[in-house]
Design a protein around this motif. Structure first.
Motif, PDB file in Angstrom:
ATOM      1  N   ILE A  15     -58.044  71.985  36.021  1.00 56.01           N
ATOM      2  CA  ILE A  15     -59.152  72.604  36.741  1.00 56.01           C
ATOM      3  C   ILE A  15     -60.336  71.652  36.691  1.00 56.01           C
ATOM      4  CG2 ILE A  15     -60.754  74.553  36.812  1.00 56.01           C
ATOM      5  CD1 ILE A  15     -58.566  76.225  35.409  1.00 56.01           C
ATOM      6  N   ILE A  50     -65.288  74.129  40.844  1.00 53.88           N
ATOM      7  CA  ILE A  50     -65.541  75.574  40.753  1.00 53.88           C
ATOM      8  C   ILE A  50     -66.913  75.902  40.163  1.00 53.88           C
ATOM      9  CG2 ILE A  50     -63.096  76.161  40.626  1.00 53.88           C
ATOM     10  CD1 ILE A  50     -63.487  76.599  37.584  1.00 53.88           C
ATOM     11  N   SER A  51     -67.798  74.906  40.121  1.00 55.31           N
ATOM     12  CA  SER A  51     -69.097  75.143  39.487  1.00 55.31           C
ATOM     13  C   SER A  51     -69.939  76.130  40.287  1.00 55.31           C
ATOM     14  CB  SER A  51     -69.852  73.829  39.289  1.00 55.31           C
ATOM     15  OG  SER A  51     -70.070  73.200  40.522  1.00 55.31           O
ATOM     16  N   ASN A  77     -66.450  77.496  46.047  1.00 52.04           N
ATOM     17  CA  ASN A  77     -65.264  77.759  45.237  1.00 52.04           C
ATOM     18  C   ASN A  77     -65.579  78.492  43.935  1.00 52.04           C
ATOM     19  OD1 ASN A  77     -63.511  76.340  47.050  1.00 52.04           O
ATOM     20  ND2 ASN A  77     -64.429  74.469  46.279  1.00 52.04           N
ATOM     21  N   SER A  78     -66.819  78.902  43.746  1.00 47.22           N
ATOM     22  CA  SER A  78     -67.202  79.489  42.461  1.00 47.22           C
ATOM     23  C   SER A  78     -66.984  80.998  42.392  1.00 47.22           C
ATOM     24  CB  SER A  78     -68.667  79.166  42.142  1.00 47.22           C
ATOM     25  OG  SER A  78     -69.521  79.793  43.091  1.00 47.22           O
ATOM     26  N   THR A 105     -61.870  83.227  44.683  1.00 44.16           N
ATOM     27  CA  THR A 105     -61.389  81.874  44.959  1.00 44.16           C
ATOM     28  C   THR A 105     -60.739  81.255  43.723  1.00 44.16           C
ATOM     29  OG1 THR A 105     -63.037  81.537  46.669  1.00 44.16           O
ATOM     30  CG2 THR A 105     -62.060  79.567  45.721  1.00 44.16           C
ATOM     31  N   VAL A 106     -61.370  81.370  42.574  1.00 43.93           N
ATOM     32  CA  VAL A 106     -60.831  80.766  41.354  1.00 43.93           C
ATOM     33  C   VAL A 106     -59.489  81.386  40.989  1.00 43.93           C
ATOM     34  CG1 VAL A 106     -61.208  80.415  38.877  1.00 43.93           C
ATOM     35  CG2 VAL A 106     -63.083  80.046  40.494  1.00 43.93           C
TER      36      VAL A 106
END
Length: 114
Positions: free
Chosen positions: A10, A15-16, A21-22, A26-27
């Motif tokens: 990851i 994903i920040s 994407n955070s 989504t994660v």
């Protein structure tokens, strides 16, 4: 994110907080995508004993009627011919299965407000 040799990688920047994407949806859906690849690899190892150089196919073999065996064969054949080229990437069986689950889960989570 990526899956290789039993590990899901990851990228924390990917994903920040504040990126598209955070979101939880989504994660979790991305992790499910990579877990699908783990499952596919497991099926090849458990059913076929690993990734063979060649896969003999006997049409009289009743194993071909077993969906688990057929899936493992498809995953193994796909792995030996895996393409990262955009024109082929999304049409590969391993990616079709992984993206299908990812898309379905993301839709369910988004619908529920996650």
């Amino acid at each position: 994110m990526a899956y290789k040799d039993g590990v899901i990688f990851i990228d924390p920047i990917f994903i920040s907080k504040g990126t598209k994407n955070s979101t939880f949806a989504t994660v979790v859906s991305l992790i499910s995508h990579e877990m699908t690849h783990a499952y596919q690899e497991n099926q090849v190892n458990a059913v076929l004993g690993g990734y063979p150089q060649t896969i003999p196919i006997n049409i009289d073999n009743s194993d071909l009627n077993n969906p688990q065996t057929l899936d493992a064969m498809i995953f193994a054949i796909n792995a030996s011919n895996y393409s990262k080229a955009d024109s082929l990437y999304f049409s590969q069986p391993v990616e079709i299965q992984a993206y299908s689950l990812q898309t379905d889960l993301r839709g369910i989570f988004n619908k529920r407000g996650y």
